[in-house]
Design an enzyme around this catalytic site. Sequence first.
Site, PDB file in Angstrom:
ATOM      1  N   TYR A  39       0.907  -1.161   0.042  1.00 40.54           N
ATOM      2  CA  TYR A  39       0.334  -0.116   0.590  1.00 40.54           C
ATOM      3  C   TYR A  39       0.771   1.063   0.197  1.00 40.54           C
ATOM      4  O   TYR A  39       0.675   2.612  -0.794  1.00 40.54           O
ATOM      5  CB  TYR A  39      -0.780   0.015   0.761  1.00 40.54           C
ATOM      6  CG  TYR A  39      -1.506   1.185   1.871  1.00 40.54           C
ATOM      7  CD1 TYR A  39      -3.232   1.076   1.076  1.00 40.54           C
ATOM      8  CD2 TYR A  39      -1.011   2.674   2.103  1.00 40.54           C
ATOM      9  CE1 TYR A  39      -3.522   2.411   0.823  1.00 40.54           C
ATOM     10  CE2 TYR A  39      -2.417   3.321   2.391  1.00 40.54           C
ATOM     11  CZ  TYR A  39      -3.142   3.360   1.590  1.00 40.54           C
ATOM     12  OH  TYR A  39      -4.007   4.304   1.813  1.00 40.54           O
ATOM     13  N   LYS A 118     -24.518   3.439  20.651  1.00 40.80           N
ATOM     14  CA  LYS A 118     -24.431   5.203  20.591  1.00 40.80           C
ATOM     15  C   LYS A 118     -22.796   5.521  21.424  1.00 40.80           C
ATOM     16  O   LYS A 118     -21.973   5.529  22.019  1.00 40.80           O
ATOM     17  CB  LYS A 118     -25.062   5.826  22.031  1.00 40.80           C
ATOM     18  CG  LYS A 118     -25.213   7.320  21.877  1.00 40.80           C
ATOM     19  CD  LYS A 118     -26.069   8.011  22.323  1.00 40.80           C
ATOM     20  CE  LYS A 118     -26.798   8.783  22.614  1.00 40.80           C
ATOM     21  NZ  LYS A 118     -25.613  10.250  23.045  1.00 40.80           N
TER      22      LYS A 118
HETATM   23  S1  IVH Z   1     -29.182   9.094  15.671  1.00 34.85           S
HETATM   24  C1  IVH Z   1     -31.808  12.568  15.033  1.00 34.85           C
HETATM   25  N1  IVH Z   1     -27.415   7.121  16.242  1.00 34.85           N
HETATM   26  O1  IVH Z   1     -25.447  11.024  20.017  1.00 34.85           O
HETATM   27  C2  IVH Z   1     -30.875  12.354  15.566  1.00 34.85           C
HETATM   28  N2  IVH Z   1     -26.475   9.914  16.825  1.00 34.85           N
HETATM   29  O2  IVH Z   1     -27.620  12.295  21.824  1.00 34.85           O
HETATM   30  C3  IVH Z   1     -30.139  11.720  14.949  1.00 34.85           C
HETATM   31  N3  IVH Z   1     -24.830   9.705  18.329  1.00 34.85           N
HETATM   32  O3  IVH Z   1     -25.926  14.163  17.952  1.00 34.85           O
HETATM   33  C4  IVH Z   1     -29.010  10.583  15.926  1.00 34.85           C
HETATM   34  N4  IVH Z   1     -24.171   7.038  18.348  1.00 34.85           N
HETATM   35  O4  IVH Z   1     -23.535  12.985  17.692  1.00 34.85           O
HETATM   36  C5  IVH Z   1     -27.576   8.338  16.421  1.00 34.85           C
HETATM   37  N5  IVH Z   1     -25.693   5.626  16.649  1.00 34.85           N
HETATM   38  C6  IVH Z   1     -25.775   7.388  16.610  1.00 34.85           C
HETATM   39  C7  IVH Z   1     -25.354   7.193  17.148  1.00 34.85           C
HETATM   40  C8  IVH Z   1     -25.499   8.871  17.723  1.00 34.85           C
HETATM   41  C9  IVH Z   1     -23.917   8.772  18.676  1.00 34.85           C
HETATM   42  C10 IVH Z   1     -24.330  10.953  18.601  1.00 34.85           C
HETATM   43  C11 IVH Z   1     -24.707  11.722  18.172  1.00 34.85           C
HETATM   44  C12 IVH Z   1     -26.035  12.910  18.178  1.00 34.85           C
HETATM   45  C13 IVH Z   1     -26.265  12.092  20.181  1.00 34.85           C
HETATM   46  C14 IVH Z   1     -27.608  12.559  20.291  1.00 34.85           C
END
Ligand code: IVH
Length: 677
Positions: A39, A118
């Site tokens: 690479y 998350k």
């Molecule tokens: S979905 C409409 N999925 O958590 C909101 N958020 O507390 C959609 N985050 O601002 C967010 N992992 O920065 C989503 N798998 C995940 C996530 C995630 C981290 C964060 C994101 C968001 C915050 C909300």
Amino acid sequence: MNNDTQQVMQRIKELRRLVEYHNYRYYILDDPEITDPEYDMLFNELVSLEKKHPQFDHPASPTKKVGGDPAPAFSPRTHSIPMYGLDNCFSTDEVGLFIERIRKQNPENNLSFWVEPKLDGLAVEVIYESGTFAAASTRGDGMTGEEVSSNIKTIKNLPLSLINLQKAPEYLEVRGEVVIPKKEFDKLNAIKAEKGEKIFANPRNAAAGSVRQLDPKITASRPLYFFAYGAGLIRFRDNTRWTSQSEISSGLREIGIAPVPNGKICRDLIEIQQYFHEQEKSRLESPFDIDGLVIKVNDILLQERLGFTARTPRWAISWKFAAAQAKTRLEQIRIQVGRTGVLTPVACLASVNVGGVMVSRATLHNENEIQAKDLKIGDMVLVQRAGDVIPEVVRSFKEERTGQEMNFVFPETCPSCQSPVTKIKNEVAWRCVNLSCPARLEQGLIHFASRHALNIEGLGKKWIKILVKQGLITKLTDIFLLKKDDLLRLDRMGEKSAGNLLDSIERARTDITLSRLIFGLGIRHVGQQTAKSLAERFGDLEELAGADEEYLQTIEDIGPEVASSIVRFFSNPDNRKLLDEFGLLGLWPVSRPESAKKNPLSNKKFVFTGILDGLSREKAKEMVESRGGGVAGAVSKNVDYVVAGEKPGSKLAKAKDMGLRIIGQKEFLELIHVEDR
Ligand code: IVH
């Protein structure tokens, strides 16, 4: 444009495509087709061609990941669709209510949820226009963020050009989390502490701080990753749509963007609950900080029907894990002396439950760390179980001090042998350099006798402590000089156990392999794997001891730090003496570098193109690999043989261009055959 420059341009394009493709294999599929050096060759060729021909410069070239010029400031950028936050919940009941609410509103819908970890990092939106990186911004207040394009561009697993373009939206706003692996975070902080700089409180701060660096070169040096969890505006050329979260996840992956790992579809609360417990259990093993799950209605149409409250979507919720952190009192700081002589401060804590485990000790790593975290004996402190099993102290609650707290003074002498402690240049750790320090000896012996080293059954921590204390062992090799009479004089050592112990010592002496012995020496940075690689390269300890740093670094996995540690170990006269003693004791395993004979094609790299007569690719690959060679998927300068069968593909032309050695099936079989004899 003349012919030559035309060719250069073609090659540059080709290299960009290849580099992006191999990034994709490496970062997204986790299944590289070529080796790192291969690479690097492609990458370096691209860098040098671009340098020589600046007229073909392109902002989306994968070489742009090293970071451009510093920005004077970040300008605001408004999101075309706001980036909402999430409602948090902490119990099954709350998740149950969330599901019920959605069910009631949509009884006819065959409901399913997309559930994924998350990640605890920084939310970022990245925009691709016609498959090319166009801009990136932070979430900011949800409406307007800061434009951080030049920094986000440096993220290694984020492509500047998408792949499989026919499947990519013409316009794409992808949203995700920028994170830093926990291990890399520790390394980063160790470096900062060493330089006397302020350390980051947690990986999220480190990620956020790295993205908001004014100098993109600094960002480029940070091990950042982007994982996508959703999208803003999307426009496809045709009337394709991503109709569910699961489709967004797989769709993004197909075009080269890494989705949040381990997402899955759950049909009901029971499935979600089960997944939650699985993830909570394994969260400490995850390379990234995960603080819970996000549960989203999978169907995008239904998401649109449910809509948003002022701040959060009605179709998603986050379910947080119980904290793997707890508050307790730091009662005392003790010093532990390891086998390499490093003095490690250990926090003695009032016992506390941290994420389901009782904790009463935590590592404080080194003196700098105690200062950086401003810890005093008697402080209330925050303790956490992070990636490793060993808990650590995160910080103190200064505001709760009573004035009774005491500063910890790092000892100037070893608590075990009282000899003065010293610091090696550029290292933060204090060390006891007395080789016969009982604490060091004990730890060294424990390691030497342990399962993956000499594996001396019956010689555990307890007996080692006793033997050292009684003066029966004053150095490693004394183990082999133990006499039955000496052992019988010890409390609770009977005829039978003494006999068993001596038997297992003798067995260890005669059965030991070179790699185990190397591992058992306890050379800094030499773990089991490195010991194995060393034993494969060197015939015995004497050969290893004679190797210089340069040579050691030709071995896979061995970098400058490890090489220098090995050389330092063997340049110590006491350690050389130890080798002599091993020799006298007959503790002298030799490795059988039969490998040379068994691997006639060792380090030879093959590429196959076209159809081989009566020989499948798999079989051919096996023939090469069983003789120590390797098979690559693409031609590159370090391919030794290109084997061309019937109807060869474009690889053949490329190989010819590059002047590689091309052979047919007959020659290939001859090669295998001849080399076998
Ligand atoms: S979905 C409409 N999925 O958590 C909101 N958020 O507390 C959609 N985050 O601002 C967010 N992992 O920065 C989503 N798998 C995940 C996530 C995630 C981290 C964060 C994101 C968001 C915050 C909300």
